[in-house]
Write an enzyme that holds these catalytic residues in place. Structure first.
Site, PDB file in Angstrom:
ATOM      1  N   ASN A 204      49.651  19.580  36.443  1.00 12.01           N
ATOM      2  CA  ASN A 204      48.979  18.453  36.628  1.00 12.01           C
ATOM      3  C   ASN A 204      49.608  17.958  38.033  1.00 12.01           C
ATOM      4  O   ASN A 204      50.265  18.540  38.757  1.00 12.01           O
ATOM      5  CB  ASN A 204      49.438  17.627  35.589  1.00 12.01           C
ATOM      6  CG  ASN A 204      50.674  17.313  35.422  1.00 12.01           C
ATOM      7  OD1 ASN A 204      51.676  17.234  36.100  1.00 12.01           O
ATOM      8  ND2 ASN A 204      51.117  17.030  34.014  1.00 12.01           N
ATOM      9  N   LYS A 206      51.621  15.629  38.880  1.00  7.55           N
ATOM     10  CA  LYS A 206      52.966  15.407  38.847  1.00  7.55           C
ATOM     11  C   LYS A 206      53.763  16.450  39.069  1.00  7.55           C
ATOM     12  O   LYS A 206      54.739  16.610  39.782  1.00  7.55           O
ATOM     13  CB  LYS A 206      53.334  14.555  37.821  1.00  7.55           C
ATOM     14  CG  LYS A 206      54.799  14.212  37.616  1.00  7.55           C
ATOM     15  CD  LYS A 206      55.132  13.261  36.515  1.00  7.55           C
ATOM     16  CE  LYS A 206      56.666  12.898  36.430  1.00  7.55           C
ATOM     17  NZ  LYS A 206      57.502  14.014  35.961  1.00  7.55           N
ATOM     18  N   ASP A 274      46.999  19.772  26.518  1.00 14.24           N
ATOM     19  CA  ASP A 274      46.838  20.963  25.483  1.00 14.24           C
ATOM     20  C   ASP A 274      45.026  21.397  25.421  1.00 14.24           C
ATOM     21  O   ASP A 274      44.904  22.458  25.183  1.00 14.24           O
ATOM     22  CB  ASP A 274      47.373  20.748  24.149  1.00 14.24           C
ATOM     23  CG  ASP A 274      48.746  20.360  24.339  1.00 14.24           C
ATOM     24  OD1 ASP A 274      49.458  20.892  25.066  1.00 14.24           O
ATOM     25  OD2 ASP A 274      49.489  19.453  23.412  1.00 14.24           O
TER      26      ASP A 274
END
Length: 330
Positions: A204, A206, A274
């Site tokens: 992601n 971040k 997920d």
């Protein structure tokens, strides 16, 4: 391949999911007063719910799409392990890939909820790497399994809880290369660049911001620079970077693009990653182009954000949304 054929084809896929498993525990109640002991709400507990999280939730997503997941991880030898072991057959999941260890506890994330809002989260976990004997047993179990079972894709699902150490990562990648099994990775910070030459790398925003020596912004030029850095350092063939409400960045080595999210009523972002990695692996197994994989994964991640708590994707809803998306862009 139309949507009906595509979603039927998922039923024939076998996916090995390897990584950290978690029990997601929800303590749900009602708040109507503040404690006289401290300025904190008093939760009148109404319900306790335990769910499979981490790599366990990835397996649930694979199962929900009609494919067959084979989950490999290590849990503790404790009371929470007993809960985990009950959740596996309750969710119709294969449990032979789970090892128990007296050297670590079973990871549990306990969320205290009231009025559909999270008030507090308490984590119980060990994050140290596997011992030599644990690692040897774990790798041997995976190697034996891959020698007899056809697997279309391996997912390496890392939450930095110790299962996917550098040594374990290298050995699994070596086994996959010998069997010519493509790997998709959902990485975390500790071993971010250890996943070498995988088919799809899915951090992601971040995570990639924390792992590059330069600033990464959620725009096409900055994300391409980050993806080029990742390809140079790890040899990843394809990159998908999830950008929360801004969608997904994709890079197949030839073309880069940002795919926007669909408008949603967001209730809870837990478990979205997920669902994304699960649909990414399934799309790869069917050899779909990266853009189509990302569209499916984007819809799946958005869908679960509309529900409270960690939940798997709904196959029928995803099929409807994918058909609607195809109609709107053709």
């Amino acid at each position: 391949m139309d949507a009906n054929q595509l979603f039927k084809a998922f039923n024939q896929i076998n996916i090995a999911v390897i990584g950290d498993v978690i029990i997601d525990r929800y303590l749900d109640g009602k708040v109507d007063r503040i404690s006289p002991e401290a300025p904190v709400p008093i939760v009148h507990l109404k319900k306790e719910d335990n769910r499979l999280g981490g790599a366990g939730n990835v397996a649930l997503n694979i199962k929900a799409m009609g494919a067959t997941p084979f989950l490999f991880s290590i849990i503790g030898a404790d009371e929470n392990a007993e809960i985990f072991e009950k959740l596996m057959p309750e969710n119709d999941l294969w449990k032979d890939g789970i090892l128990k260890s007296k050297e670590r506890c079973t990871t549990v994330k306990t969320r205290v909820m009231a009025n559909h809002q999270q008030l507090l989260r308490v984590d119980r976990e060990d994050t140290h790497e596997l011992s030599n004997s644990e690692e040897e047993n774990f790798i041997q179990k995976i190697q034996t399994f891959l020698s007899v079972q056809n697997i279309d894709v391996i997912i390496l699902q890392d939450y930095n809880k110790g299962v996917l150490s550098l040594s374990v990562i290298n050995k699994i990648i070596s086994l996959a290369e010998k069997k010519e099994i493509p790997i998709v990775v959902d990485p975390k910070k500790a071993n971010f660049l250890a996943f070498k030459n995988v088919e799809i790398f899915k951090p992601n925003l971040k995570e990639i911001q924390e792992s590059t020596p330069f600033e990464v912004l959620p725009n096409l030029a900055s994300l391409k620079k980050a993806s080029d850095f990742l390809r140079t350092k790890s040899g990843a063939k394809n990159t998908i970077i999830t950008l929360s409400e801004k969608g997904m960045f994709i890079d197949d080595g030839q073309k880069v693009q940002i795919i926007p999210t669909q408008i949603r009523n967001i209730a809870d972002v837990c478990g979205a990653g997920d669902s994304v990695i699960s649909l990414t692996a399934l799309g790869l197994a069917l050899k779909l182009e990266l853009k189509k994989i990302a569209n499916l994964a984007n819809l799946a991640g958005g869908q679960v954000c509309e529900k409270v708590g960690v939940v798997p994707v709904d196959k029928n809803q995803l099929k409807r949304e994918f058909e609607d998306l195809k109609s709107s862009i053709t």
